[in-house]
Design a protein around this motif. Structure first.
Motif, PDB file in Angstrom:
ATOM      1  N   HIS A 183     126.622   9.836  55.670  1.00 56.39           N
ATOM      2  CA  HIS A 183     127.674  10.520  55.197  1.00 56.39           C
ATOM      3  C   HIS A 183     129.032   9.292  55.229  1.00 56.39           C
ATOM      4  O   HIS A 183     129.759   9.243  54.342  1.00 56.39           O
ATOM      5  N   ALA A 184     129.140   8.735  56.163  1.00 57.27           N
ATOM      6  CA  ALA A 184     130.251   8.030  56.362  1.00 57.27           C
ATOM      7  C   ALA A 184     130.258   6.741  55.528  1.00 57.27           C
ATOM      8  O   ALA A 184     131.127   6.211  54.743  1.00 57.27           O
ATOM      9  N   ALA A 185     128.877   6.278  55.054  1.00 55.51           N
ATOM     10  CA  ALA A 185     128.761   5.176  54.358  1.00 55.51           C
ATOM     11  C   ALA A 185     128.879   5.639  52.802  1.00 55.51           C
ATOM     12  O   ALA A 185     129.713   5.130  52.115  1.00 55.51           O
ATOM     13  N   LEU A 186     128.580   6.794  52.433  1.00 55.23           N
ATOM     14  CA  LEU A 186     128.756   7.176  50.945  1.00 55.23           C
ATOM     15  C   LEU A 186     130.005   7.744  50.736  1.00 55.23           C
ATOM     16  O   LEU A 186     130.457   7.736  49.579  1.00 55.23           O
ATOM     17  N   ALA A 187     130.681   8.262  51.721  1.00 56.25           N
ATOM     18  CA  ALA A 187     132.124   8.902  51.636  1.00 56.25           C
ATOM     19  C   ALA A 187     132.937   7.745  51.839  1.00 56.25           C
ATOM     20  O   ALA A 187     134.256   8.101  52.093  1.00 56.25           O
ATOM     21  N   SER A 188     132.783   6.621  52.013  1.00 56.26           N
ATOM     22  CA  SER A 188     133.703   5.568  52.404  1.00 56.26           C
ATOM     23  C   SER A 188     135.025   5.318  51.496  1.00 56.26           C
ATOM     24  O   SER A 188     134.880   5.535  50.452  1.00 56.26           O
ATOM     25  N   CYS A 189     136.081   5.221  52.088  1.00 61.84           N
ATOM     26  CA  CYS A 189     137.305   4.659  51.358  1.00 61.84           C
ATOM     27  C   CYS A 189     137.226   3.364  51.177  1.00 61.84           C
ATOM     28  O   CYS A 189     138.109   3.059  50.415  1.00 61.84           O
TER      29      CYS A 189
END
Lengths: 222, 222, 222, 222, 222, 222, 222, 222
Positions: free
Chosen positions: F180-186
């Motif tokens: 999720h960190a990869a997909l929701a990255s800023c």
């Protein structure tokens, strides 16, 4: 005690879910069925459980380790064929596909198995699609992302029963991704069973065909 | 442009999912179908969307607000009946049940609707079970905990298609509890559609009956 | 050190949750209780843990492998009966049902066990419903889709405590589907415990009856 | 049509879940009950729905906006008191607590409400715990992290029914955190209802007391 | 190679997360640290991993199996005490509580451990609350429903760090219920670490105290 | 039978996913490839599976236990280098990073591996960022919270493929947090593969470079 | 203040995520950019937000309501074409597909859009597959079950970026089913962006092509 | 009635969570506090709620719409500064960051706000890191993937409190991705509050500093 009255009530014979049962419990059911001269299908009987059965049970049962099914009393002498297609995406999905095939055989229905027709190599599916279309029910078995379900249901007019499998890793682990692919499909009129439920899909196919089916009853014995 | 070639390929007519479409897009599809003299089924057309359609579209469509469906070109003159039972747990589930009923009617199949037969009052279901058993397919519609699916599938031998609805609150909100009840059922041979998918269940019933069904195609128009 | 003051404060005796304890810790508790002449109930004591106990502990404990419970000091001489019914859906759910039965017995309450009355064969439940209705509390134990909870609560007026079990696979794995079925039930006045918590359901039944109950206290010893 | 036969069968009167019903449907139920001279409880009747009812319905109903309940035919002339405590964590949880209180009143049971006794200020709960202990059933109502459930059940010997509420944000949004706190509690013998189900908790309390309870039946009317 | 420059940059010494490392990798780190004369803390070093280490490593390390930690180079000669309280709900939570205690000791801080003070027996906590209040930081360790976090934070003014543990079953399995209880707490100013992260809580306490802390760096070696 | 026609159709050679295959199935594939003189890559071949292969298979395969990959027929004689950077957060993530490296080597691409450059010690990454920037594709491999993905993608202009790993515990267990960190990255323009899918990331890098890649096909053999 | 230094550092221009910004904030950014003579891309600017902008901002911006994007300063005079294909499953997915198209246009890349090529009507995709194969990057946009991703990646050798959309209902609501289909795909070398992230997919395509891309930076302004 | 005794017991003043309260309830609290001459902090008071307050309430309150906080009785005359840093990733996260700032100001602590220092543009954070390091507590506020938490905690030795925000879409919607990033961080000693809980983070900072803090008590009034 098995519910031998079931057949009379719902037109189905009984199947025995072995996973949560002890060897002694399965042995008892085999003995009782032998005494009554009944045919029975056993599902989710692991190799380890099978090995723990008594010698008479083992010799009475036709056991298949890949599908974890055992048949008591053999297959029906008369069998229909050509009505149910089992369409299987990958090698890893075969145990579930073959559980469906064995369940159908037990009920007197010879299914046609189409293996290795996943969508990563679409041409393999397209080569066989005309053959699949000739059946009245298609059982589609796929894990990972389950794209096979939508592709198949968009190409054939018959009843399509999707069986998602638990094959996959990461977000695909456990089969939820494949299950959701079946349920959220953009191809309409597709229906699904629980994950890895090859038995259930076979039973559903028999309901579609209007044939008495073995009923897997978790509460069937004491 | 609708995919008018579909019927030729899969033996089905086309249905139009309206939820994500603008009024202009729906108007264009209505005009095109009128020009070609085609019958069409529109699903998930909200009252607000319907109100925004052009006058000609509105007068051409037979619209039903409860089920959010509209029919263009009327029902088929010849209709079969007595083959599909729609078994509905509660009042709140009726819009989904009736979406299935309308879809079947559009395809020429008159379904029998059994309403208010949820398991909280089991006697209501038992009173009608013999009548339900006479059908070839039963579409079961229920929200909340979806216990109806297992009870019904344990009592009838025909094909049972479960349609979980999004009726419920707390852990029942959104319909996952009812969906999982259908999939994890201890009654075997039960199959399920997506939550609130009355259209899909009707299409599945038509596939079971071997009848050409309207296909709801999310990608059908531009 | 066990909290022997608990009984004085809450009117209950103590129970010991063994799962996270070492054999040495359990041995120490047994010794202390023997020295004080106290009765004790041990829960979630696996066969492997039991085998690792000291010989004196093993001979002092009445151990039951199926329910993973052990009783120190025997059952109370006077016991009430006929007030708690335990209604169990399937063979696989029996260990949880019997954990409730043993807990009640330890507290002096003899429960009536109704086994193999799942909804897939509704007639089995209906045959015994009048008998079940005569009890003041019904503990319903079911896994998979948990449809038993709603059916039962719709048929009896007494307190119904649902114990979902972790029996199931696919969307039923782990017991969430059964738990949600209990909580989202269309039959009102039904309450639920955690998954597989037969001990807790028995304790809840004792609270309903107004009897002092053994309290399973995860923080009970050092 | 309401299922007026229910009382005869299960010893309960009927309650009407209004959320999914139209004003016309509710009006019809009110008329029918008035004609038959029956008392009725209506739940989840929003202020907007209430405003849309006919004038005769509105004047016949005793409506309470905070709890979204309406009572037709008044409360029973004879009422019992002092048997059910309702223990409410915070101001935000009061609507659910009061839905339980109204349901009990409709059934002739006057509950004692203990408000603002959440665990963030433990002394408030401790000040009243002796008073709470005198009741036969305690309904605990709490949202957010639901710590009240464990604290209360560890302090009183009576039946404790936890009603998690949907009050909270972030991981507490929707009430799952509070529900799980009730189910995973280290205090044993605690049971839970669905999130925000004050009606169900009241019904459960009546089952515990052995009193006929109003049954909220989602399938009760057409 | 460990990042020995870290201490210079952030004022902390290094800690080594052993779970994903081979025995050879751990041996190499021990040798290097011995050669440089550095103290080191090793975490999540399982008994099996410890047994596989070389004899020199094993004799150099002070290993504690319960907490799976090992200390190289002993504790600091000067230690502060009375500033950090570790409040532990139950026996099962002790390994996590003691991992925090060992980490603090390695950093020269002697913590006070309060065991068996879970909320199911609230009097045990209340008996010791005045003692707990005298500390500058309280680390609260609890599994299951985690009610201890809210109760404690409502009673003490100091910094409270909640460490949810994975102890529990059903909805409590894995520690999410306890974690959500900490985060959604009605007691304000409470903060949480990841599930089972006793090391992290100790490090957080050291940050609060303004002391250099050992930093557990998953990327610390090759 | 492997789908040897694939290379002709998609310009890729075949790879074999071994996890769900029996030793006999893998042996058969090896034999067939040897007979045809084909090179093959085998993935997710566990040490236990490898040990169960026939002697000829074992001697023909270049097996690497850490990455669970085996190569038949050696690496291509000509290899390109300096185009793909593999940036790996921690020691625990190395097996996945090296699976990508081996896959690229099999396809003739020598990747540059940057290990131990996680964000907990940001200076380690910053020291090497100029070197990383010179590549056309960066494969970033990280578990736990996956902060590396955003930091890296904010610092380099080339294509960045994030491979979340299943390294972590508590909320990080299984790799969803990192995914999720990869997909929701800023940091924009970042893309992700499934958890632990080093093979897939390598294939994606080859697609970016416009090179024929080995295709891991779950349906590749019978 | 926008981070005008970004282009110099990473070779990209800036994009502005408008969703969480007030009209005054967007107006200020427009003014500043006009004063500096900079081109800017604005994303997720809703029609309501756009209507609230000042007259000068509105006249300076080229706004597109369907994609919620606005361009300041026009498109680059020189544009490349034929390198990026955007393959869109259904009408409902078009806004996301066109957000990608607009982002690419802003960066000087003219994409080719292939609409209405979902797998429910596989022939539509097959008719255009040769044309799609000629591009260096394919952006695949699909909601519901996302079967398009696997089918497409199995048929083309170029880089494939999957953009799952939030189109769907029931288990498909919110886009998780489509996202998981992309990640768990049986077609290897496929990568994914977050749900509905057409901008991100376009940026990823530009990274693949080695072109400076507009960077959507959530922290870009004050 | 507010719990005015709280300050005496826990050394904190009271704060009022307004979200679930009616205007009348808030008006009553304001009146009571004015009569007693008490200062009060009101949180989560929406502009719509504020507009509905009585004129005297509105004139007595210092209301800030962005943070939805109101202060009664002004800030303390003496204030400390330079001890708490608030580090905010993006513009969208500012309301949460400023809720923390206002809460601290109410308690007499002037925080330093560092805005627009997200990791997508790492140089912005690096430029200010030395200044941040001088504080005793850092409150980090970030949504989306929350990478800021790990980067910051790896660079400063002080206490770091992560406040994940609900800013994000797709897998980032609601803030779970950012929360999990904080909890699973590879930087040790980091702690987290609930999503969007700026008030709680400020209270935690005050606990760290050893200052009496306003306590947000959901059960504080009737």
């Amino acid at each position: 005690m098995l519910d031998w009255a079931r057949a009379a009530r719902t037109g189905t014979s009984e199947a025995v879910l072995c996973e949560p049962k002890s060897a002694a419990q399965v042995d008892a059911i085999v003995s009782e069925a032998l005494a009554l001269g009944r045919r029975l299908l056993f599902t989710r009987l692991s190799p380890r459980q099978h090995k723990a059965l008594s010698a008479p049970s083992r010799s009475a049962l036709d056991y298949d380790a890949q599908t974890r099914t055992a048949i008591l009393g053999g297959l029906p002498p008369e069998r229909r064929a050509g009505r149910v297609a089992i369409v299987c995406a990958g090698t890893s999905d075969l145990p579930v596909a073959r559980e469906a095939e064995r369940t159908l055989a037990f009920a007197g229905e010879t299914a046609t198995l189409f293996a290795d027709v996943g969508v990563a190599g679409l041409w393999r599916l397209m080569d066989r699609i005309d053959e699949i279309r000739r059946h009245r029910v298609a059982i589609a078995v796929a894990g990972m992302e389950g794209a096979l379900f939508s592709v198949l249901a968009g190409l054939v007019p018959c009843a399509v029963v999707a069986v998602p499998t638990s094959i996959g890793y990461g977000v695909g682990r456990g089969g939820r991704a494949a299950l959701h692919a079946a349920l959220a499909s953009c191809s309409s009129g597709l229906v699904a069973t629980n994950i890895d439920n090859g038995f259930g899909a076979a039973h559903a196919a028999l309901r579609v065909l209007g044939e008495p089916a073995p009923s897997l009853d978790a509460e069937a014995s004491r």
